[in-house]
Design a protein around this motif. Structure first.
Motif, PDB file in Angstrom:
ATOM      1  N   ALA A  56      25.977  50.267  11.692  1.00  0.00           N
ATOM      2  CA  ALA A  56      27.304  50.884  11.823  1.00  0.00           C
ATOM      3  C   ALA A  56      28.269  50.091  12.698  1.00  0.00           C
ATOM      4  CB  ALA A  56      27.139  52.301  12.379  1.00  0.00           C
ATOM      5  N   SER A  58      28.002  49.691  15.646  1.00  0.00           N
ATOM      6  CA  SER A  58      28.201  50.452  16.880  1.00  0.00           C
ATOM      7  C   SER A  58      28.100  49.466  18.046  1.00  0.00           C
ATOM      8  CB  SER A  58      27.177  51.576  17.009  1.00  0.00           C
ATOM      9  OG  SER A  58      25.889  51.049  17.021  1.00  0.00           O
ATOM     10  N   ILE A  92      31.990  50.810   7.003  1.00  0.00           N
ATOM     11  CA  ILE A  92      32.254  51.055   8.434  1.00  0.00           C
ATOM     12  C   ILE A  92      32.879  49.810   9.068  1.00  0.00           C
ATOM     13  CG2 ILE A  92      31.251  51.739  10.652  1.00  0.00           C
ATOM     14  CD1 ILE A  92      28.920  53.016   9.146  1.00  0.00           C
ATOM     15  N   ALA A  95      31.637  52.020  14.221  1.00  0.00           N
ATOM     16  CA  ALA A  95      31.395  53.444  14.539  1.00  0.00           C
ATOM     17  C   ALA A  95      31.661  53.733  16.010  1.00  0.00           C
ATOM     18  CB  ALA A  95      29.973  53.828  14.160  1.00  0.00           C
ATOM     19  N   GLY A  96      32.268  52.784  16.700  1.00  0.00           N
ATOM     20  CA  GLY A  96      32.598  53.015  18.107  1.00  0.00           C
ATOM     21  C   GLY A  96      31.454  52.637  19.020  1.00  0.00           C
ATOM     22  N   ILE A  99      26.289  55.334  20.832  1.00  0.00           N
ATOM     23  CA  ILE A  99      26.078  56.572  21.593  1.00  0.00           C
ATOM     24  C   ILE A  99      24.782  56.490  22.402  1.00  0.00           C
ATOM     25  CG2 ILE A  99      25.830  59.092  21.394  1.00  0.00           C
ATOM     26  CD1 ILE A  99      27.493  58.825  18.768  1.00  0.00           C
ATOM     27  N   PRO A 140      36.010  55.250  14.014  1.00  0.00           N
ATOM     28  CA  PRO A 140      36.225  56.304  15.002  1.00  0.00           C
ATOM     29  C   PRO A 140      36.126  55.787  16.441  1.00  0.00           C
ATOM     30  CG  PRO A 140      33.981  56.383  14.178  1.00  0.00           C
ATOM     31  CD  PRO A 140      34.654  55.255  13.458  1.00  0.00           C
ATOM     32  N   ALA A 141      36.662  56.548  17.361  1.00  0.00           N
ATOM     33  CA  ALA A 141      36.515  56.371  18.808  1.00  0.00           C
ATOM     34  C   ALA A 141      36.621  54.901  19.247  1.00  0.00           C
ATOM     35  CB  ALA A 141      35.198  57.000  19.263  1.00  0.00           C
ATOM     36  N   GLU A 165      36.884  61.271  20.691  1.00  0.00           N
ATOM     37  CA  GLU A 165      35.982  61.426  21.834  1.00  0.00           C
ATOM     38  C   GLU A 165      35.696  62.876  22.193  1.00  0.00           C
ATOM     39  OE1 GLU A 165      37.909  58.984  21.432  1.00  0.00           O
ATOM     40  OE2 GLU A 165      37.028  57.153  22.212  1.00  0.00           O
ATOM     41  N   VAL A 171      35.695  61.899  27.106  1.00  0.00           N
ATOM     42  CA  VAL A 171      37.148  61.727  27.199  1.00  0.00           C
ATOM     43  C   VAL A 171      37.495  60.250  27.040  1.00  0.00           C
ATOM     44  CG1 VAL A 171      39.141  62.122  28.713  1.00  0.00           C
ATOM     45  CG2 VAL A 171      37.126  63.607  28.878  1.00  0.00           C
ATOM     46  N   PHE A 265      30.343  60.373  35.274  1.00  0.00           N
ATOM     47  CA  PHE A 265      30.610  61.400  34.257  1.00  0.00           C
ATOM     48  C   PHE A 265      29.508  61.461  33.183  1.00  0.00           C
ATOM     49  CE2 PHE A 265      32.746  62.463  30.189  1.00  0.00           C
ATOM     50  CZ  PHE A 265      33.334  63.675  30.523  1.00  0.00           C
ATOM     51  N   LEU A 282      24.754  64.104  13.769  1.00  0.00           N
ATOM     52  CA  LEU A 282      24.976  62.868  13.017  1.00  0.00           C
ATOM     53  C   LEU A 282      23.800  62.633  12.076  1.00  0.00           C
ATOM     54  CD1 LEU A 282      27.185  60.729  13.092  1.00  0.00           C
ATOM     55  CD2 LEU A 282      25.814  59.432  14.713  1.00  0.00           C
ATOM     56  N   ARG A 285      23.638  65.463   9.395  1.00  0.00           N
ATOM     57  CA  ARG A 285      24.725  65.266   8.416  1.00  0.00           C
ATOM     58  C   ARG A 285      24.311  64.232   7.392  1.00  0.00           C
ATOM     59  NH1 ARG A 285      28.931  61.763   7.759  1.00  0.00           N
ATOM     60  NH2 ARG A 285      28.071  60.474   9.397  1.00  0.00           N
ATOM     61  N   GLN A 289      23.945  64.483   3.363  1.00  0.00           N
ATOM     62  CA  GLN A 289      24.633  63.578   2.456  1.00  0.00           C
ATOM     63  C   GLN A 289      23.672  63.000   1.426  1.00  0.00           C
ATOM     64  OE1 GLN A 289      26.357  60.693   4.938  1.00  0.00           O
ATOM     65  NE2 GLN A 289      28.282  61.789   5.172  1.00  0.00           N
TER      66      GLN A 289
HETATM   67  C1  LIG Z   1      34.620  59.086  31.114  1.00  0.00           C
HETATM   68  C2  LIG Z   1      33.967  58.953  29.764  1.00  0.00           C
HETATM   69  C3  LIG Z   1      34.658  57.953  28.919  1.00  0.00           C
HETATM   70  C4  LIG Z   1      33.991  57.812  27.588  1.00  0.00           C
HETATM   71  C5  LIG Z   1      34.867  57.034  26.711  1.00  0.00           C
HETATM   72  C6  LIG Z   1      34.189  56.699  25.458  1.00  0.00           C
HETATM   73  C7  LIG Z   1      34.950  55.853  24.537  1.00  0.00           C
HETATM   74  C8  LIG Z   1      34.568  55.720  23.287  1.00  0.00           C
HETATM   75  C9  LIG Z   1      33.472  56.605  22.823  1.00  0.00           C
HETATM   76  C10 LIG Z   1      32.788  56.237  21.560  1.00  0.00           C
HETATM   77  O1  LIG Z   1      33.101  55.317  20.852  1.00  0.00           O
HETATM   78  S1  LIG Z   1      31.483  57.217  21.229  1.00  0.00           S
HETATM   79  C11 LIG Z   1      31.084  56.885  19.569  1.00  0.00           C
HETATM   80  C12 LIG Z   1      31.864  57.747  18.704  1.00  0.00           C
HETATM   81  N1  LIG Z   1      31.529  57.490  17.332  1.00  0.00           N
HETATM   82  C13 LIG Z   1      31.461  58.433  16.443  1.00  0.00           C
HETATM   83  O2  LIG Z   1      31.690  59.588  16.694  1.00  0.00           O
HETATM   84  C14 LIG Z   1      31.057  58.003  15.079  1.00  0.00           C
HETATM   85  C15 LIG Z   1      29.749  58.542  14.713  1.00  0.00           C
HETATM   86  N2  LIG Z   1      29.392  58.063  13.393  1.00  0.00           N
HETATM   87  C16 LIG Z   1      29.873  58.592  12.273  1.00  0.00           C
HETATM   88  O3  LIG Z   1      30.646  59.507  12.249  1.00  0.00           O
HETATM   89  C17 LIG Z   1      29.385  57.961  11.012  1.00  0.00           C
HETATM   90  O4  LIG Z   1      28.249  57.213  11.295  1.00  0.00           O
HETATM   91  C18 LIG Z   1      30.430  57.054  10.336  1.00  0.00           C
HETATM   92  C19 LIG Z   1      30.977  56.008  11.270  1.00  0.00           C
HETATM   93  C20 LIG Z   1      31.573  57.933   9.794  1.00  0.00           C
HETATM   94  C21 LIG Z   1      29.748  56.356   9.143  1.00  0.00           C
HETATM   95  O5  LIG Z   1      29.147  57.302   8.314  1.00  0.00           O
HETATM   96  P1  LIG Z   1      28.048  56.826   7.252  1.00  0.00           P
HETATM   97  O6  LIG Z   1      27.631  58.038   6.497  1.00  0.00           O
HETATM   98  O7  LIG Z   1      28.567  55.686   6.470  1.00  0.00           O
HETATM   99  O8  LIG Z   1      26.871  56.274   8.133  1.00  0.00           O
HETATM  100  P2  LIG Z   1      25.778  57.094   8.966  1.00  0.00           P
HETATM  101  O9  LIG Z   1      24.623  57.319   8.079  1.00  0.00           O
HETATM  102  O10 LIG Z   1      26.384  58.284   9.605  1.00  0.00           O
HETATM  103  O11 LIG Z   1      25.439  56.065  10.100  1.00  0.00           O
HETATM  104  C22 LIG Z   1      24.541  54.973   9.876  1.00  0.00           C
HETATM  105  C23 LIG Z   1      23.612  54.902  11.038  1.00  0.00           C
HETATM  106  O12 LIG Z   1      24.332  54.554  12.208  1.00  0.00           O
HETATM  107  C24 LIG Z   1      24.112  55.514  13.227  1.00  0.00           C
HETATM  108  N3  LIG Z   1      25.341  55.651  14.008  1.00  0.00           N
HETATM  109  C25 LIG Z   1      26.554  55.926  13.538  1.00  0.00           C
HETATM  110  N4  LIG Z   1      27.445  55.912  14.523  1.00  0.00           N
HETATM  111  C26 LIG Z   1      26.776  55.607  15.651  1.00  0.00           C
HETATM  112  C27 LIG Z   1      27.168  55.425  17.005  1.00  0.00           C
HETATM  113  N5  LIG Z   1      28.448  55.530  17.406  1.00  0.00           N
HETATM  114  N6  LIG Z   1      26.231  55.116  17.898  1.00  0.00           N
HETATM  115  C28 LIG Z   1      24.941  54.975  17.532  1.00  0.00           C
HETATM  116  N7  LIG Z   1      24.516  55.122  16.238  1.00  0.00           N
HETATM  117  C29 LIG Z   1      25.428  55.435  15.326  1.00  0.00           C
HETATM  118  C30 LIG Z   1      23.775  56.781  12.461  1.00  0.00           C
HETATM  119  O13 LIG Z   1      23.089  57.704  13.241  1.00  0.00           O
HETATM  120  C31 LIG Z   1      22.937  56.222  11.359  1.00  0.00           C
HETATM  121  O14 LIG Z   1      21.671  55.918  11.908  1.00  0.00           O
HETATM  122  P3  LIG Z   1      20.324  56.135  11.092  1.00  0.00           P
HETATM  123  O15 LIG Z   1      20.280  57.597  10.811  1.00  0.00           O
HETATM  124  O16 LIG Z   1      20.454  55.316   9.849  1.00  0.00           O
HETATM  125  O17 LIG Z   1      19.254  55.688  12.007  1.00  0.00           O
END
Ligand SMILES: CCCCCC/C=C\CC(=O)SCCNC(=O)CCNC(=O)[C@H](O)C(C)(C)COP(=O)(O)OP(=O)(O)OC[C@H]1O[C@@H](n2cnc3c(N)ncnc32)[C@H](O)[C@@H]1OP(=O)(O)O
Length: 581
Positions: A56, A58, A92, A95-96, A99, A140-141, A165, A171, A265, A282, A285, A289
């Protein structure tokens, strides 16, 4: 002052030219980790950075570090005039933030992680080059933060972008917020941030979050870049800094405080809970899918039932040697990696027997250096360096027990074997000891053993050649100190996978657990005396705790309990037909 610094920086780049970046700057280079590549076009002076970190893009620490370094180098490379960021993943952009870097983090790493994220943002936001994002997938994010730090954004239709976020219970940092405000304005930004809005490309265009939509964002960026490069670099760069200077200055001034805030935090209990739940969602979902009713759990069960075929790639732990039949089955079925452990002192004879039995198949027999009681076996051909790669599925075969020392031994072992965060790896616990009691381990149990999230211990099975019980995913937020007594009955297998019965149980249980416990138990006792006492035996005495449990878990408990007396499987039906509940 800021502009003067910028001028100095631009001037100094001339002298750095050729030193900062490899001589053969033009052409394609790959990152050390192969997570992205850079294609530098000698003719146009445009470098395309293509992120390719599956699944992703990430942003974890190493990825950010490398990417940031590459951008900083390009920023200093005189022959580079433009940078385009894109992704090779089909759907993608990024994905930010990863996490898992924030979920159950190591303090030192967390600090480094955020420092690097600040760094990459600065490198992009204050880049003297023209920087564009070819957003060819979701963003995202953190993905959006990166895109917002560039000068121009072209996105593929249908995908989503935004600072979501708050959906994760976190945040966005003030500097990301500032960059968003600068692009879409104060009101829209506040609205989007508070609601954690993710916009489709079409919506994003409406609010100016992106600049264009294209089916081929990279090509469109390359074309647009030519327009930008028609202008003299210094004039364009100075104009950029005139616009962004105050945001960059503010970020630099507040950077330390921002870091302190972040590292304080993120580890908070509430934030961890929110992140854990988000990760769980996640995952589920994704399963939805896939449109399959076959969950990981069911798959693994089926495979185990059918002599563990195709299990050659799975990592199995076997904690508590018992009679070793499960481990032997696994090995005989071609599983490459089985770790068998035993409490040596308590069971030396047994251990020797197992060791002899497995001797030919194990490469060596070692003792954990820090432990007096654990023996470890490794399979022939197992390479040490592969140990710490995250397995797709880990299966733990264990003598599940209510003996605290064994439990802590098991968790010690897990930590020992996997000194990294288990993250999203589902873990299955199995036992062939039909008298076993299962303790659902929780964060409290594992506090001293730390690294393993309770979520990791999310699937539990009881196994006696046929599957006896499935207790699906537990929520990390819950405190599981209950003892669940599981009574085996091998013909439960069919029942477990009877979806109609499952639904029936769920309906009943939802209804049931909305009522105060004291009122419910006597009624249960009336219908089924054993069931009531079994519930007490299970320590399910606090309905306010229980009501949050996944109903499937409760359903399973009920089935198991019910199956052990004369009311047998009809118990749930009987209970659910009682409207007074
Ligand atoms: C004071 C505090 C300050 C904090 C400030 C923080 C600033 C930024 C924060 C962030 O960036 S947090 C990350 C936010 N990201 C998300 O919310 C996105 C989450 N992911 C999704 O919604 C979806 O994955 C997608 C991007 C829409 C893609 O969807 P798709 O169906 O194509 O793929 P998936 O099957 O969902 O994902 C594939 C695979 O990747 C893993 N994954 C997805 N996103 C992340 C992530 N951000 N971190 C770690 N892993 C991620 C997902 O779980 C899948 O894994 P497997 O199931 O295949 O192992």
């Amino acid at each position: 002052m800021f502009l003067r610094n910028v001028m100095r920086k631009i001037a100094s780049q001339k002298s750095l030219n050729g030193l900062a970046i490899k001589k053969n700057y033009f052409g394609t280079t790959s990152s050390l980790l192969d997570d992205f590549s850079i294609n530098a076009n000698e003719k146009t002076g445009v470098s395309v950075i293509t992120m390719s970190k599956t699944p992703a893009n990430s942003l974890n620490l190493e990825f950010i570090q490398e990417l940031s370094m590459a951008i900083q180098k390009l920023n200093m490379e005189k022959s580079c005039r433009g940078i385009i960021l894109t992704s090779s993943l089909p759907s993608i952009f990024s994905a930010g933030l990863d996490i898992l870097e924030m979920y159950q983090p190591e303090p030192d790493r967390l600090e480094k992680f955020w420092t690097e994220f600040q760094e990459i943002w600065l490198a992009l936001y204050s880049s003297p080059k023209t920087v564009m994002s070819a957003i060819n997938g979701h963003s995202p994010a953190g993905g959006c933060i990166i895109a917002l730090a560039t000068d121009y954004r072209i996105m593929k239709p249908k995908f989503t972008i935004g600072l979501n976020e708050t959906m994760l219970g976190i945040v966005a940092p003030f500097w990301a917020e500032d960059s968003m405000k600068a692009v879409i304005g104060q009101r829209r930004s506040e609205y989007s941030l508070q609601l954690g809005k993710l916009y489709t490309a079409e919506e994003a265009l409406q609010i100016n979050l992106i600049d264009e939509i294209s089916d081929n964002p990279l090509q469109a960026c390359e074309d647009e870049m030519m327009n930008w490069l028609k202008l003299p670099d210094h004039a364009r760069t100075l104009t950029k800094f005139q616009n962004r200077g105050h945001i960059i200055e503010k970020m630099k001034k507040g950077r330390k405080e921002d870091l302190e805030k972040f590292v304080k935090f993120i580890p908070r209990e509430g934030i961890q809970m929110a992140l854990g739940t988000y990760l769980d969602n996640l995952k589920s979902r994704k399963k939805k899918q896939l449109k399959t009713c076959v969950s990981d759990v069911e798959l693994i069960v089926r495979k185990i039932k059918y002599n563990l075929e195709d299990y050659t790639k799975t990592t199995f732990f076997y904690l508590g040697a018992q009679d070793g039949i499960l481990a032997e089955n696994l090995i005989n079925s071609g599983c490459k990696k089985v770790i068998v452990t035993e409490h040596k002192k308590s069971n030396e004879e047994h251990l020797n027997e197992i060791q002899n039995r497995f001797r030919e198949k194990f490469l060596r027999f070692t003792r954990f250096p820090n432990s007096r009681i654990i023996e470890e076996y490794k399979l022939d051909g197992l390479e040490e360096k592969n140990w710490h790669t995250q397995p797709k599925v880990a299966v733990i075969l264990t003598l599940l027990t209510n003996d605290r020392s064994k439990l802590s031994l098991n968790s010690y072992l897990l930590r020992k074997q996997f000194p990294f965060n288990f993250g999203r790896t589902p873990i299955f616990l199995l036992t062939d000891n039909t008298e076993s009691k299962v303790i659902l381990m929780n964060e409290t149990n594992l506090q001293t053993e730390k690294r393993i999230p309770s979520r990791a211990l999310s699937y539990m099975f009881l196994y006696d050649r046929t599957l006896l019980a499935e207790i699906p995913r537990l929520k990390p937020s819950q405190k599981y100190t209950k003892l669940i007594k599981i009574q085996p009955k091998s013909d439960l297998v069919d029942l477990l996978y009877d979806e109609d019965k499952f639904k029936e149980a769920e309906v009943f249980l939802k209804h049931f657990f909305n009522k105060p416990y004291e009122r419910v138990i006597p009624k249960i006792e009336k219908i089924c005396p054993n069931l009531g006492s079994e519930l007490i035996d299970m320590n399910i005495t606090m309905l306010d705790r229980v009501k949050d449990l996944d109903f499937r878990i409760i359903g399973e408990i009920f089935r198991l309990v019910a199956s052990n007396d004369n009311y047998s499987r009809n118990i749930i039906r009987v209970l659910s037909s009682r409207h007074e509940f």
